[in-house]
Design an enzyme around this catalytic site. Sequence first.
Site, PDB file in Angstrom:
ATOM      1  N   HIS A 146       1.033  -1.736   0.185  1.00 38.82           N
ATOM      2  CA  HIS A 146      -0.091  -0.189   0.182  1.00 38.82           C
ATOM      3  C   HIS A 146       0.902   1.243  -0.425  1.00 38.82           C
ATOM      4  CE1 HIS A 146      -3.483  -2.768   1.511  1.00 38.82           C
ATOM      5  NE2 HIS A 146      -3.756  -2.021   0.653  1.00 38.82           N
ATOM      6  N   GLU A 154       1.574   4.056   2.774  1.00 37.56           N
ATOM      7  CA  GLU A 154       2.259   2.840   4.775  1.00 37.56           C
ATOM      8  C   GLU A 154       4.020   3.010   4.401  1.00 37.56           C
ATOM      9  OE1 GLU A 154      -0.180  -0.719   4.307  1.00 37.56           O
ATOM     10  OE2 GLU A 154      -1.703   0.435   4.205  1.00 37.56           O
ATOM     11  N   ARG A 173      -3.574   5.348  -1.789  1.00 38.19           N
ATOM     12  CA  ARG A 173      -3.512   3.085  -1.425  1.00 38.19           C
ATOM     13  C   ARG A 173      -2.571   2.528  -2.540  1.00 38.19           C
ATOM     14  NH1 ARG A 173      -5.441  -0.085   2.371  1.00 38.19           N
ATOM     15  NH2 ARG A 173      -6.685  -1.707   1.836  1.00 38.19           N
ATOM     16  N   HIS A 178       2.649  -3.833   6.839  1.00 34.80           N
ATOM     17  CA  HIS A 178       2.136  -2.428   6.432  1.00 34.80           C
ATOM     18  C   HIS A 178       1.890  -1.821   7.520  1.00 34.80           C
ATOM     19  CE1 HIS A 178      -1.584  -4.338   3.417  1.00 34.80           C
ATOM     20  NE2 HIS A 178      -0.674  -5.438   3.627  1.00 34.80           N
ATOM     21  N   GLU A 193       0.243  -4.807  11.402  1.00 31.65           N
ATOM     22  CA  GLU A 193       0.057  -3.596  11.036  1.00 31.65           C
ATOM     23  C   GLU A 193       1.510  -2.735  12.423  1.00 31.65           C
ATOM     24  OE1 GLU A 193      -2.001  -2.144   8.984  1.00 31.65           O
ATOM     25  OE2 GLU A 193      -2.651  -3.161   8.549  1.00 31.65           O
TER      26      GLU A 193
HETATM   27  O1  PAY Z   1      -4.514  -9.490   5.625  1.00 29.89           O
HETATM   28  O2  PAY Z   1      -6.225  -7.973   7.358  1.00 29.89           O
HETATM   29  C1  PAY Z   1      -5.757  -8.733   6.349  1.00 29.89           C
HETATM   30  C2  PAY Z   1      -4.662  -7.007   5.803  1.00 29.89           C
HETATM   31  C3  PAY Z   1      -5.937  -6.138   5.924  1.00 29.89           C
HETATM   32  C4  PAY Z   1      -5.188  -4.143   6.373  1.00 29.89           C
HETATM   33  C5  PAY Z   1      -6.128  -4.170   4.238  1.00 29.89           C
HETATM   34  O3  PAY Z   1      -5.152  -4.708   3.317  1.00 29.89           O
HETATM   35  O4  PAY Z   1      -7.311  -3.430   4.559  1.00 29.89           O
HETATM   36  C6  PAY Z   1      -5.670  -3.103   7.067  1.00 29.89           C
HETATM   37  C7  PAY Z   1      -5.480  -1.543   6.429  1.00 29.89           C
HETATM   38  C8  PAY Z   1      -3.859  -1.775   5.552  1.00 29.89           C
HETATM   39  O5  PAY Z   1      -2.258  -2.191   6.383  1.00 29.89           O
HETATM   40  O6  PAY Z   1      -4.009  -1.408   4.457  1.00 29.89           O
HETATM   41  C9  PAY Z   1      -5.277  -1.054   7.708  1.00 29.89           C
HETATM   42  C10 PAY Z   1      -4.839   0.474   6.882  1.00 29.89           C
HETATM   43  C11 PAY Z   1      -5.164   1.640   8.348  1.00 29.89           C
HETATM   44  C12 PAY Z   1      -6.179   0.764   6.211  1.00 29.89           C
HETATM   45  O7  PAY Z   1      -6.333   1.798   5.131  1.00 29.89           O
HETATM   46  O8  PAY Z   1      -7.781   0.842   6.738  1.00 29.89           O
HETATM   47 ZN    ZN Z   2      -2.072  -1.578   3.367  1.00 32.64          ZN
END
Ligand code: PAY
Ligand code: ZN
Length: 312
Positions: free
Chosen positions: A71, A74, A129, A199, A273
């Site tokens: 992403h 990040e 993102r 992440h 995370e």
């Molecule tokens: O494997 O559960 C997983 C990944 C979850 C992440 C995602 O891909 O959405 C969580 C988010 C991320 O790091 O991209 C969290 C962040 C804070 C967001 O953008 O919501």
């Molecule tokens: Zn992420």
Amino acid sequence: DPRTSVAYYERYHSLEDIYFWINKTTTDYANIVRLLLIGSSFEKRPLYVLKLSGKASNTPKKAIWIDCGIHAREWISPAFCLWFVDHCIKYYNESRDVTEMMDSMDIYVLPVLNPDGYRYTWTTKRMWRKNRSIHSNSGCVGVDLNRNFDANWCTSGASSNPCDDTYCGQYPESEPEAQAVANFLRSHKNTVQLYFSIHSYSQMLLFPYSCTHEQARNHDELYELVRDAAADIKRYYQNNYKYGPGSKTIYLAPGGSDDWAYNLGIDYSFTFELQDRGHYGFLLPPRLIAKACKEGLMAVKSISLKVIRKPQ
Ligand code: PAY
Ligand code: ZN
């Protein structure tokens, strides 16, 4: 020399700087680090993997995979991969844990999985993102690479709208970045035993599944590994990390690389995370990079060494 200035790893780096660092690190430490090209991004930037190896062994070695920067926004994630590689180089034959990890397993590190997106966050839009692929006549750009893998692809928790931040793409592995990682892991599935995807933010140590509420086959073992890693972080750095399966701990996120790798047969698959818990969010100030990376490193070492030492 970027590698000898201590502050280098406590700053964020442009994509160009990171490519320079990759080149320099692989030439300066050719005895430990090898450079692999696993594919290219939508905008044709190279996807480089650094392969770290300690002592050669007679028996085929297992391996650890770590990817950062899936992403774009990040930034602490690529910073972690650089930190991790530097730590392995500096502490090989110095620290018992690092030496054991590198002598027991090869470590593949992909510092920036999404270079086009990362670059875009430096030049144009800090909160981007997705990747930067052009794929529809909606006028919207980019696919969420962590929704583009073939694990309950594009079900609840992903979007089929190209304008959304969690757009899953036109089909699984439609994106060259996801496809490059998937191809590499498919061709190394008999050696890669541990998968880590880095992440931010939220401070969580997650394991499968994120794409369904079902439990993973080795749920209890994965749970113990992240619980112990979180306890190690707490003990050394006084910071709290939540842990558990992704779907229950954060939210449903289908099409993620961690679940896909797990279903491929990589039994130890994790998403970290890193810091923080939302105060700065993606804009983690440089003065917090060191602590964030040390916490991530502690978790990688804690989990990997337990798997390495596990009686076969
Ligand atoms: O494997 O559960 C997983 C990944 C979850 C992440 C995602 O891909 O959405 C969580 C988010 C991320 O790091 O991209 C969290 C962040 C804070 C967001 O953008 O919501
Ligand atoms: Zn992420």
